[in-house]
Design an enzyme around this catalytic site. Structure first.
Site, short mmCIF file in Angstrom:
data_model
loop_
_atom_site.label_atom_id
_atom_site.label_comp_id
_atom_site.label_asym_id
_atom_site.label_seq_id
_atom_site.Cartn_x
_atom_site.Cartn_y
_atom_site.Cartn_z
N SER A 176 0.98 -1.19 -0.09
CA SER A 176 -0.07 -0.13 0.09
C SER A 176 1.01 1.38 -0.06
CB SER A 176 -0.78 -0.13 1.30
OG SER A 176 -1.89 -0.96 1.25
N GLU A 204 2.61 5.84 3.12
CA GLU A 204 2.89 4.88 4.21
C GLU A 204 4.19 4.58 3.84
OE1 GLU A 204 0.66 1.27 4.45
OE2 GLU A 204 2.34 0.48 5.16
N1 LIG Z 1 0.22 -5.81 4.54
C1 LIG Z 1 0.93 -5.96 3.34
O1 LIG Z 1 0.40 -6.40 2.21
C2 LIG Z 1 2.16 -5.23 3.21
C3 LIG Z 1 2.89 -4.77 4.42
N2 LIG Z 1 4.08 -4.25 4.35
C4 LIG Z 1 4.58 -3.89 5.64
O2 LIG Z 1 5.55 -2.98 5.42
C5 LIG Z 1 6.67 -3.06 6.34
C6 LIG Z 1 7.84 -3.45 5.59
O3 LIG Z 1 8.73 -4.28 6.12
P1 LIG Z 1 10.47 -4.24 5.52
O4 LIG Z 1 10.23 -4.76 4.12
O5 LIG Z 1 11.25 -5.30 6.53
O6 LIG Z 1 10.65 -2.84 5.96
P2 LIG Z 1 11.78 -1.79 5.08
O7 LIG Z 1 12.84 -2.35 4.71
O8 LIG Z 1 10.62 -1.35 3.92
O9 LIG Z 1 11.80 -0.74 6.18
C7 LIG Z 1 10.60 0.27 6.47
C8 LIG Z 1 11.22 1.21 7.56
O10 LIG Z 1 10.76 0.62 8.53
C9 LIG Z 1 11.97 1.23 9.70
N3 LIG Z 1 12.79 -0.06 10.10
C10 LIG Z 1 13.07 -1.11 9.54
N4 LIG Z 1 13.66 -1.94 10.41
C11 LIG Z 1 14.00 -1.43 11.69
C12 LIG Z 1 14.51 -1.50 12.75
N5 LIG Z 1 14.92 -2.96 12.93
N6 LIG Z 1 14.39 -0.73 13.72
C13 LIG Z 1 13.88 0.40 13.58
N7 LIG Z 1 13.33 0.84 12.34
C14 LIG Z 1 13.33 0.07 11.24
C15 LIG Z 1 12.90 2.22 8.91
O11 LIG Z 1 12.26 3.40 9.24
P3 LIG Z 1 13.38 4.76 9.31
O12 LIG Z 1 14.17 4.71 8.17
O13 LIG Z 1 12.16 5.77 9.28
O14 LIG Z 1 14.12 4.42 10.71
C16 LIG Z 1 12.63 1.90 7.47
O15 LIG Z 1 12.75 2.65 6.54
C17 LIG Z 1 6.05 -4.11 7.21
O16 LIG Z 1 5.71 -3.27 8.44
C18 LIG Z 1 5.56 -4.70 6.21
O17 LIG Z 1 4.64 -5.64 7.04
C19 LIG Z 1 4.84 -4.15 3.24
C20 LIG Z 1 4.42 -4.43 2.02
C21 LIG Z 1 2.70 -5.21 2.07
C1 LIG Z 2 -0.87 -3.85 1.73
C2 LIG Z 2 -0.66 -3.26 2.84
O1 LIG Z 2 -1.71 -3.25 3.90
C3 LIG Z 2 -3.04 -3.62 3.57
C4 LIG Z 2 -3.45 -4.90 4.09
O2 LIG Z 2 -2.91 -5.98 3.29
C5 LIG Z 2 -4.91 -4.82 3.78
C6 LIG Z 2 -5.57 -6.09 4.44
O3 LIG Z 2 -5.60 -6.08 5.66
O4 LIG Z 2 -5.71 -3.66 4.33
C7 LIG Z 2 -5.04 -2.63 3.90
O5 LIG Z 2 -5.28 -2.11 2.49
P1 LIG Z 2 -6.51 -1.81 2.14
O6 LIG Z 2 -7.29 -0.80 2.97
O7 LIG Z 2 -6.52 -1.22 0.43
O8 LIG Z 2 -7.49 -2.88 1.86
P2 LIG Z 2 -8.35 -3.77 0.84
O9 LIG Z 2 -9.16 -4.76 1.41
O10 LIG Z 2 -7.64 -4.09 -0.16
O11 LIG Z 2 -9.37 -2.67 0.25
C8 LIG Z 2 -10.50 -2.16 1.12
C9 LIG Z 2 -11.42 -1.91 0.25
O12 LIG Z 2 -11.43 -0.96 -0.78
C10 LIG Z 2 -11.75 -1.75 -2.04
N1 LIG Z 2 -10.94 -1.39 -3.01
C11 LIG Z 2 -9.60 -1.48 -3.03
C12 LIG Z 2 -8.93 -1.26 -4.28
C13 LIG Z 2 -9.37 -0.87 -5.33
O13 LIG Z 2 -8.85 -0.65 -6.37
N2 LIG Z 2 -10.98 -0.73 -5.36
C14 LIG Z 2 -11.67 -1.00 -4.30
O14 LIG Z 2 -12.84 -0.88 -4.40
C15 LIG Z 2 -11.91 -3.26 -1.67
O15 LIG Z 2 -12.67 -3.77 -2.42
C16 LIG Z 2 -12.21 -3.14 -0.21
O16 LIG Z 2 -13.84 -3.32 0.18
C17 LIG Z 2 -3.78 -2.39 4.13
N3 LIG Z 2 -3.30 -1.37 3.75
C18 LIG Z 2 -3.33 -0.14 4.36
C19 LIG Z 2 -2.75 1.32 4.06
O17 LIG Z 2 -3.84 -0.13 5.86
C20 LIG Z 2 0.59 -2.72 3.23
O18 LIG Z 2 0.61 -2.39 4.39
O19 LIG Z 2 1.43 -2.29 2.62
#
Ligand SMILES: NC(=O)C1=CN([C@@H]2O[C@H](COP(=O)(O)OP(=O)(O)OC[C@H]3O[C@@H](n4cnc5c(N)ncnc54)[C@H](OP(=O)(O)O)[C@@H]3O)[C@@H](O)[C@H]2O)C=CC1
Ligand SMILES: C=C(O[C@H]1[C@H](O)[C@@H](CO)O[C@H](OP(=O)(O)OP(=O)(O)OC[C@H]2O[C@@H](n3ccc(=O)[nH]c3=O)[C@H](O)[C@@H]2O)[C@@H]1NC(C)=O)C(=O)O
Length: 314
Positions: free
Chosen positions: A237, A309
């Site tokens: 995100s 983010e």
């Molecule tokens: N829900 C999802 O689908 C997704 C979630 N994410 C989330 O994004 C984050 C990315 O993880 P990752 O790829 O490892 O992180 P990154 O390598 O992208 O680091 C992100 C930031 O976290 C801080 N940081 C990282 N490690 C440490 C540490 N050990 N101590 C203090 N600060 C730290 C740093 O901030 P600064 O430089 O400001 O100190 C860094 O710039 C996770 O929270 C991950 O879950 C990512 C992609 C998708």
């Molecule tokens: C991907 C990350 O985290 C994600 C995490 O995986 C998911 C699931 O918990 O919920 C957050 O996404 P999100 O709020 O976009 O969740 P989604 O479930 O994908 O979307 C929310 C709602 O928006 C709708 N939606 C989303 C995208 C789009 O193009 N169109 C749309 O209509 C979806 O259908 C859903 O009803 C986190 N992002 C944030 C900024 O809070 C990340 O941290 O990098």
């Protein structure tokens, strides 16, 4: 993405990390800490006077009585595998959650209802304001967790590990978790590659759970597949959601019919409006340009500027 760093390091122990930080101080080098890199955007023109330090090789998983000690570089998705080994559902939300535990603690990584702040009990860190650089610890109750928020974002601290409470569960087998960790270590430089990440953790989870894969794990696989999370390089995100608006940023961008918009080699994902993907050798500038385009459109239509983010590292 981004340019090539002059200085890069990935320490394997806290001792090596401390030595490296002392070296930076002596040489008047700036430094920046990151994990696996899944939530950062590096500048196309990195700072030549900066040490870029990844903690992705800080890999330790120790089974203690009633708790696990897990170091900062352990991928969060490893907790879901460990959880399956002790038949706990508490860690399922970390399945396929990209990123290291250190960054997850810093950012309070979440997936639907599950968040990292809810599964840790204590965090170990180095305080860069303290000259002796000794490991200190803080209980989770004092970490000020909220939506993508923690105390760590306001402090000059480097997270080196955490305790995870597993009270009441059977003891995890240390050799079993270590054998998974050993296979993970074989990925070497590919630890930051989202597709490799997916292949590894999805495969390990299947091996542990098939044919009785828990429903939530199946739902996670479906959500990631639907949004094509691991098909193109992305930072997940791009913007934090603004809950005052009542709709996610992805839904707003979708509503504005901006999915598929391109800038150089970057594009707003056609599958999710809050995901900026690298389709053809994008530069960080291409991504930042898309950030501006989305911010302007959201401001015009909804009256606020979304907060990224993704951490932009100069
Ligand atoms: N829900 C999802 O689908 C997704 C979630 N994410 C989330 O994004 C984050 C990315 O993880 P990752 O790829 O490892 O992180 P990154 O390598 O992208 O680091 C992100 C930031 O976290 C801080 N940081 C990282 N490690 C440490 C540490 N050990 N101590 C203090 N600060 C730290 C740093 O901030 P600064 O430089 O400001 O100190 C860094 O710039 C996770 O929270 C991950 O879950 C990512 C992609 C998708
Ligand atoms: C991907 C990350 O985290 C994600 C995490 O995986 C998911 C699931 O918990 O919920 C957050 O996404 P999100 O709020 O976009 O969740 P989604 O479930 O994908 O979307 C929310 C709602 O928006 C709708 N939606 C989303 C995208 C789009 O193009 N169109 C749309 O209509 C979806 O259908 C859903 O009803 C986190 N992002 C944030 C900024 O809070 C990340 O941290 O990098």
């Amino acid at each position: 993405m981004g340019g090539n760093a002059e200085y890069f390091a990935s320490p394997q122990t806290v001792g090596e990390l401390v030595e490296l930080l002392r070296y930076c101080n002596q040489q008047h080098l700036e430094y920046t800490i990151f994990g696996i890199g899944s939530n950062v955007l590096f500048s196309d023109y990195p700072n030549a006077n900066k040490m870029y330090i990844s903690l992705k090789e800080l890999l330790q998983f120790e089974v203690k009585e009633n708790r696990w000690f897990v170091s900062a570089g352990i991928p969060m998705a490893m907790l879901a595998l460990a959880g399956e080994l002790i038949q706990s559902e508490d860690f399922q939300f970390t399945h396929l959650l990209p990123g290291s535990l250190g960054a997850g603690i810093y950012m309070n990584a979440k997936y639907y209802q599950g968040q990292i702040g809810d599964v840790i009990s204590r965090v170990y860190y180095l305080d860069m304001a303290e000259p002796n650089l000794e490991v200190q610890c803080i209980p989770v109750e004092e970490c000020q967790y909220g939506y993508k928020r923690s105390l760590f974002q306001d402090k000059p601290w480097i997270i080196v590990g955490a305790d995870i409470s597993v009270e009441g569960y059977p003891l995890l087998s240390q050799p079993e978790i270590e054998s998974i960790l050993e296979r993970y270590m074989l990925m070497k430089d590919n630890k930051s590659n989202l597709m490799q990440f997916y292949t590894f953790f999805s495969g390990e989870m299947k091996r542990l759970t098939q044919p009785n894969t828990p429903t939530f794990i199946q739902e996670i696989e479906e959500y990631r597949a639907k949004n094509k999370h691991f098909v193109h390089h992305s930072c997940g995100s791009y913007f934090k959601n603004n809950y005052d608006i009542g709709k996610s940023i992805g839904a707003l961008v979708d509503h504005l019919q901006m999915k598929g918009t391109g800038s150089g080699g970057a594009m707003i994902s056609p599958h999710h409006g809050n995901m900026l993907i690298n389709v053809n050798d994008a530069t960080s500038e291409d991504i930042i340009h898309l950030q501006m385009v989305i911010s302007e459109a959201i401001f015009k239509e909804y009256g606020f500027i979304p907060e990224p983010e993704v951490q932009i590292i100069k």
